[in-house]
Enzyme design. Structure first.
Site, PDB file in Angstrom:
ATOM      1  N   GLU A  54       0.854  -1.180   0.000  1.00 58.23           N
ATOM      2  CA  GLU A  54       0.000   0.000   0.000  1.00 58.23           C
ATOM      3  C   GLU A  54       0.895   1.238   0.000  1.00 58.23           C
ATOM      4  O   GLU A  54       1.821   1.304   0.798  1.00 58.23           O
ATOM      5  CB  GLU A  54      -0.915   0.040   1.227  1.00 58.23           C
ATOM      6  CG  GLU A  54      -1.908   1.201   1.133  1.00 58.23           C
ATOM      7  CD  GLU A  54      -2.879   1.283   2.309  1.00 58.23           C
ATOM      8  OE1 GLU A  54      -2.820   0.426   3.201  1.00 58.23           O
ATOM      9  OE2 GLU A  54      -3.683   2.213   2.313  1.00 58.23           O
ATOM     10  N   MET A  93       0.465  -2.699   8.654  1.00 61.42           N
ATOM     11  CA  MET A  93      -0.242  -2.860   7.390  1.00 61.42           C
ATOM     12  C   MET A  93      -1.141  -4.084   7.442  1.00 61.42           C
ATOM     13  O   MET A  93      -0.714  -5.170   7.845  1.00 61.42           O
ATOM     14  CB  MET A  93       0.807  -2.981   6.265  1.00 61.42           C
ATOM     15  CG  MET A  93       0.221  -3.207   4.891  1.00 61.42           C
ATOM     16  SD  MET A  93      -0.822  -1.810   4.382  1.00 61.42           S
ATOM     17  CE  MET A  93      -2.009  -2.689   3.353  1.00 61.42           C
ATOM     18  N   GLU A  94      -2.378  -3.886   6.963  1.00 60.91           N
ATOM     19  CA  GLU A  94      -3.449  -4.871   7.157  1.00 60.91           C
ATOM     20  C   GLU A  94      -3.533  -5.933   6.065  1.00 60.91           C
ATOM     21  O   GLU A  94      -4.622  -6.468   5.821  1.00 60.91           O
ATOM     22  CB  GLU A  94      -4.784  -4.127   7.231  1.00 60.91           C
ATOM     23  CG  GLU A  94      -5.261  -3.499   5.901  1.00 60.91           C
ATOM     24  CD  GLU A  94      -4.927  -2.027   5.733  1.00 60.91           C
ATOM     25  OE1 GLU A  94      -3.985  -1.552   6.389  1.00 60.91           O
ATOM     26  OE2 GLU A  94      -5.598  -1.348   4.925  1.00 60.91           O
ATOM     27  N   ASN A  95      -2.438  -6.290   5.406  1.00 62.55           N
ATOM     28  CA  ASN A  95      -2.480  -7.302   4.348  1.00 62.55           C
ATOM     29  C   ASN A  95      -3.347  -8.492   4.766  1.00 62.55           C
ATOM     30  O   ASN A  95      -3.261  -8.967   5.895  1.00 62.55           O
ATOM     31  CB  ASN A  95      -1.074  -7.827   4.064  1.00 62.55           C
ATOM     32  CG  ASN A  95      -0.050  -6.726   4.013  1.00 62.55           C
ATOM     33  OD1 ASN A  95      -0.110  -5.877   3.148  1.00 62.55           O
ATOM     34  ND2 ASN A  95       0.869  -6.729   4.967  1.00 62.55           N
ATOM     35  N   HIS A 126      -6.801  -1.964  15.112  1.00 61.65           N
ATOM     36  CA  HIS A 126      -7.021  -1.231  13.861  1.00 61.65           C
ATOM     37  C   HIS A 126      -6.765  -2.133  12.647  1.00 61.65           C
ATOM     38  O   HIS A 126      -7.612  -2.249  11.756  1.00 61.65           O
ATOM     39  CB  HIS A 126      -6.100  -0.008  13.840  1.00 61.65           C
ATOM     40  CG  HIS A 126      -6.192   0.820  12.597  1.00 61.65           C
ATOM     41  ND1 HIS A 126      -6.977   1.941  12.507  1.00 61.65           N
ATOM     42  CD2 HIS A 126      -5.598   0.672  11.382  1.00 61.65           C
ATOM     43  CE1 HIS A 126      -6.863   2.453  11.292  1.00 61.65           C
ATOM     44  NE2 HIS A 126      -6.030   1.708  10.585  1.00 61.65           N
ATOM     45  N   GLU A 127      -5.603  -2.755  12.626  1.00 63.88           N
ATOM     46  CA  GLU A 127      -5.265  -3.574  11.449  1.00 63.88           C
ATOM     47  C   GLU A 127      -6.201  -4.775  11.353  1.00 63.88           C
ATOM     48  O   GLU A 127      -6.611  -5.165  10.268  1.00 63.88           O
ATOM     49  CB  GLU A 127      -3.807  -4.037  11.501  1.00 63.88           C
ATOM     50  CG  GLU A 127      -2.777  -2.921  11.656  1.00 63.88           C
ATOM     51  CD  GLU A 127      -2.904  -1.781  10.667  1.00 63.88           C
ATOM     52  OE1 GLU A 127      -3.419  -1.996   9.556  1.00 63.88           O
ATOM     53  OE2 GLU A 127      -2.500  -0.647  11.018  1.00 63.88           O
ATOM     54  N   HIS A 181      -9.530  -3.832   9.891  1.00 66.97           N
ATOM     55  CA  HIS A 181      -9.474  -3.622   8.436  1.00 66.97           C
ATOM     56  C   HIS A 181      -9.914  -4.871   7.674  1.00 66.97           C
ATOM     57  O   HIS A 181     -10.266  -4.773   6.497  1.00 66.97           O
ATOM     58  CB  HIS A 181      -8.053  -3.268   7.996  1.00 66.97           C
ATOM     59  CG  HIS A 181      -7.766  -1.798   7.943  1.00 66.97           C
ATOM     60  ND1 HIS A 181      -8.622  -0.878   7.380  1.00 66.97           N
ATOM     61  CD2 HIS A 181      -6.669  -1.088   8.345  1.00 66.97           C
ATOM     62  CE1 HIS A 181      -8.079   0.332   7.455  1.00 66.97           C
ATOM     63  NE2 HIS A 181      -6.898   0.242   8.042  1.00 66.97           N
ATOM     64  N   GLU A 216      -9.946   4.180   6.124  1.00 68.64           N
ATOM     65  CA  GLU A 216      -9.168   4.655   7.270  1.00 68.64           C
ATOM     66  C   GLU A 216     -10.022   5.412   8.291  1.00 68.64           C
ATOM     67  O   GLU A 216      -9.895   5.192   9.491  1.00 68.64           O
ATOM     68  CB  GLU A 216      -7.980   5.504   6.808  1.00 68.64           C
ATOM     69  CG  GLU A 216      -6.938   4.712   6.021  1.00 68.64           C
ATOM     70  CD  GLU A 216      -6.406   3.487   6.745  1.00 68.64           C
ATOM     71  OE1 GLU A 216      -6.557   3.390   7.977  1.00 68.64           O
ATOM     72  OE2 GLU A 216      -5.846   2.592   6.071  1.00 68.64           O
TER      73      GLU A 216
HETATM   74 ZN   LIG Z   1      -5.535   1.746   8.589  1.00 65.76          ZN
END
Ligand SMILES: [Zn+2]
Length: 849
Positions: free
Chosen positions: A122, A256-258, A290-291, A294, A313
């Site tokens: 991202e 990062m939410e991969n 948070h992640e 997502h 977001e």
């Molecule tokens: Zn985020």
């Protein structure tokens, strides 16, 4: 060939890609200098598109071969990608490229960190891995095969064959390329499991470098709590058999939410009592949530294009705030969010970088991962929830998941589910997404014959690219108090939609005192000429924790501004009223600690600037120091009792209750150290069994210039721990007396452990200098030149992190002509540098205006 000038991309130009992707197969043969990536991608013409140009993004790739349906082809290559003649029917694209992860210092795409392979895609990193339509509206299933002799090889989805130097992964959920991830290295895991409420067994792993396993318990607990919370509050279940988290030392962002394989900056996941502060623990809990959240708000439903970044977001920040409020104290979380919004988002929205929550254009999307998109984006969701009510919010969000699962969506889709659920017209509310700038709300009151009237006026100052502003929907939560301190009107939500609008309240036997913008119900600047007596009354009586805190903040601002402007002594009435709150044992220690906090020096500079007074950083620093000293003198008799109350007898736990006590203790120590020259801080540094107390003590010693021994001991103990050493670097600059802060930072950049290509270390030093307001804004401009010099250097290695740090200059127009000229010169030196990155080029151009 390089473009002469970078391209600006506009929201209004959006068109769908000419092809859909039906499936992606990737094979990685890993090698540091020459990784081979084979792709096999099934394309079909997109019935919703008119433009059939076959363009695949690709940057810094060496194309080895390409074929369509097995027949070799020779595409036309540019710096940005390739074009090729393709059949007007479904076809299979195959390509092999070579990349060099070991040479990738930008930390986008596939790169290496301490011998470990990892990715960050991202927003637009996947195009540095292979040729692909690297845009979020192209969603596909991915099958990945990794070949290497490393013991651990991970990718998205569920694991397939894993042996003999090969690992296969299959992700059944269609996703955009920005959610692709790969990790390979010598890693160890803390493993656990979670059973979803419909009975799916999920293996959980938190992967770290050998030696870091002792710092993973908290992260794992936070993950399990997040998974349960999302089921209970949003009805969202996890959807794969495995959830992996990996900690990486070199990472541009927090995490990062991969899909199924979250990658975390190690600072955002590793924690222990010895090495992490309470604030670190709380931040880690929030980022893990948070992640994880997502997975639904971002992954299952993603963004159509990067202009819609706030769709994932803003909503996910709002969700993680709700989560933290549930785990800890809701009022403390809310006030913390307001402090953060005012410190980071307001200056952005009131300066040259101001942009709407949904921007209309960009050159480099990396520059728009901003407080406006994230934090103001979350405020917009909070306002929407207040306006429609909790029940309608839940229904609308459920409809959003039902209607849009598996799609790439827009803000219009999001607002539509609220319109459909409630029948409300949200066209005016939508201006929160399209109009930039912080609205100003002024209020006048009148009282006549038992009728009390509040008249609001709203305006939003012009911002870059937007001179005309339209009135917005402002949800203003209001309560009324009697002169005796009784609440005569509990919280009501007023909807201010007009430029000027009045609300009347009848049957008021006495003129009431208003408690306005309760819970900070809208992200506006409330312009109200209220006198100190009224603020002191609210500080004593308001039932709304935010308004009570804000009343104290208003008094603090008033006192500090008077000190800066006239050299006035701190307001004794304020300090006495505050003392009554701070020593009230019925109040949560965390809340009392917030009450003791002063506005930051940067915030005071902004307050002065808005009054038409040019802020002098040295005068501000002196006023703050004089105020802290006066507080310490005035409260001297209460400080021992407060210290005692803040003491934690139980074994260390980073929970809300203990952290609140330590936060109070930290405020008290700062006052005590004004009186005792630092002996209590020295004793605390020696005795502390946790990093929160240790670091608080060290900060005071640094400020008092008696930290040499403590700093040496700290370094000797922690020299091999990168995260703790980041704290060691930062605190020496952040807490340094302003006149020596630049020299301190300069000296530390010469330290053997100053690895400036590591984003955490770079930020530890540069960020600490910027947060030392009077130090950074030293009159001779040394702070500006120092930062600009390092930004120029980092820009060649890591444009993303360099450009983001350049936002330190966003308030440059606030200051005197001399400082302005020096900051302008520093920015111009960056602008005129050869080989400027697209990230930095756009950032500096916007800053200069
Ligand atoms: Zn985020």
């Amino acid at each position: 060939m390089k473009d002469a000038s970078p391209q600006t991309i506009y929201l209004k130009d959006y068109t769908p890609f000419g092809y859909v992707v039906e499936g992606v197969e990737l094979t990685f043969a890993l090698a540091p200098e020459a990784t081979r990536v084979k792709s096999r991608i099934r394309f079909a013409p997109n019935p919703d598109a008119t433009d059939r140009t076959f363009f695949l993004h690709g940057e810094d790739l060496t194309l080895i071969s390409a074929a369509i349906d097995g027949t070799p082809v020779t595409p036309t290559l540019t710096e940005q990608g390739l074009t090729c003649e393709v059949p007007d029917a479904p076809f299979t694209w195959e390509a092999e490229v070579e990349i060099a992860p070991a040479k990738n210092t930008a930390l986008e795409g596939l790169y290496m960190s301490n011998g470990m392979y990892c990715t960050q895609c991202e927003a637009e990193g996947f195009r540095k891995i292979t040729y692909y339509p690297d845009r979020p509206d192209v969603m596909a299933t991915f099958d990945v095969r990794i070949e290497s002799d490393l013991p651990v090889m991970l990718s998205n989805g569920n694991p397939g064959t894993q042996d003999g130097g090969v690992a296969e992964w299959h992700d059944p959920w269609p996703k955009p390329s920005y959610l692709f991830a790969l990790v390979a290295g010598d890693l160890e895991a803390r493993s656990d499991s979670f059973t979803t409420r419909s009975g799916r067994h999920v293996d959980l792993n938190l992967w770290v470098r050998p030696g870091d396993l002792g710092k993973t318990a908290w992260g794992m607990e936070a993950l399990r709590t997040s998974m349960r919370w999302d089921e209970e509050v949003y009805g969202r279940e996890y959807d794969l058999d495995v959830f992996n988290i990996v900690a990486v030392d070199d990472f541009n962002m927090g995490a990062m939410e991969n899909k199924g394989l979250n990658i975390f900056n190690s600072s955002a996941v590793l924690a222990s009592q010895d090495t992490s502060t309470d604030a670190n623990f709380e931040r880690i809990e929030a980022i893990i949530a948070h992640e994880y959240f997502h997975n639904w708000t971002g992954n299952r439903i993603t963004c159509r294009d990067w202009f819609q970044l706030c769709l994932k977001e803003g909503l996910t920040v709002f969700r993680d705030s709700q989560f933290t409020a549930d785990q800890r104290s809701a009022p403390v979380k809310r006030i913390g969010d307001v402090i953060d919004l005012r410190a980071r988002q307001f200056p952005e929205d009131q300066g040259p970088l101001s942009h709407p929550v949904r921007p209309e254009s960009f050159q480099e999307i990396n520059n728009f991962y901003t407080a406006t998109v994230y934090e103001k984006g979350a405020e917009v969701i909070g306002m929407l929830k207040r306006l429609v009510g909790d029940e309608a919010y839940d229904k609308a969000v459920a409809l959003y998941f039902e209607r849009h699962d598996g799609q790439a969506c827009t803000i219009e889709d999001w607002l539509q589910v609220f319109e459909d659920t409630t029948g409300r017209d949200l066209s005016q509310f939508k201006r929160w997404y399209t109009q930039s700038g912080t609205p100003r709300l002024s209020v006048e009151e009148s009282y006549e014959g038992a009728r009390y009237t509040l008249t609001f006026r709203q305006r939003t100052p012009a911002t870059p690219g937007q001179s005309e502003k339209l009135p917005q929907v402002l949800p203003v939560a209001v309560g009324l108090l009697s002169p005796g301190g009784e609440e005569v009107l509990p919280t009501q939500l007023l909807e201010v939609t007009e430029p000027e609008q009045s609300f009347t309240f009848d049957n008021m036997p006495d003129r009431p005192i208003p408690s306005l913008l309760r819970g900070f119900s809208a992200p506006v600047v409330l312009e109200r000429e209220s006198d100190a007596a009224e603020q002191a009354f609210l500080l004593a009586h308001d039932t709304d924790p935010y308004c009570r805190w804000e009343a104290g903040r208003g008094l603090a601002r008033g006192s500090l501004v008077a000190s800066v402007v006239d050299g006035a002594d701190p307001d004794g009435a304020w300090l006495d009223a505050l003392q009554a709150v701070v020593t009230d044992p019925a109040l949560d220690p965390a809340y009392r600690a917030l009450m003791m906090g002063l506005p930051t020096q940067s915030e005071l500079a902004q307050a002065l600037y808005e009054k038409g007074i040019t802020p002098d950083p040295d005068a501000i620093r002196d006023a703050v120091e004089a105020t802290v000293r006066a507080t310490a003198d005035r409260w001297a008799d209460d400080l021992p009792g407060l210290s005692e109350e803040a003491r934690v007898a139980e074994p260390y736990a980073p929970d809300a209750q203990q952290s609140g006590k330590r936060a109070l203790g930290t405020r008290v120590l700062s006052l005590v150290s004004r009186l005792d020259g630092g002996s209590a801080a020295e004793a605390q540094f020696e005795a502390a069994d946790n990093m929160t107390l240790k670091l608080a003590a060290l900060g005071n010693l640094v400020r008092l210039e008696r930290a040499d021994d403590a700093l040496a001991a700290f370094e000797a103990q922690w020299k091999d721990d990168r995260l703790v050493m980041d704290k060691w670097f930062g605190i020496q600059i952040m807490s340094a007396p302003a006149p020596v802060a630049v020299e301190r930072a300069e000296a530390l950049t010469g330290h053997a452990a100053f690895d400036w290509t590591n984003p955490n270390r770079f930020r530890a030093v540069m960020g600490a200098l910027v947060s030392n307001h009077a130090g950074f804004h030293r009159a001779d401009g040394a702070g500006y030149d120092f930062l600009a010099g390092w930004l120029a250097r980092l820009d060649e290695k890591n444009p993303q992190t360099a450009a983001r740090m350049a936002t330190a200059f966003q308030t440059w127009r606030r200051y005197d002509d001399d400082r302005q000229a020096k900051m302008r010169a520093a920015l111009e030196s960056l602008r005129d540098k050869p080989k400027l990155s697209r990230d930095m080029g756009e950032m500096v151009a916007r800053l200069l205006g």
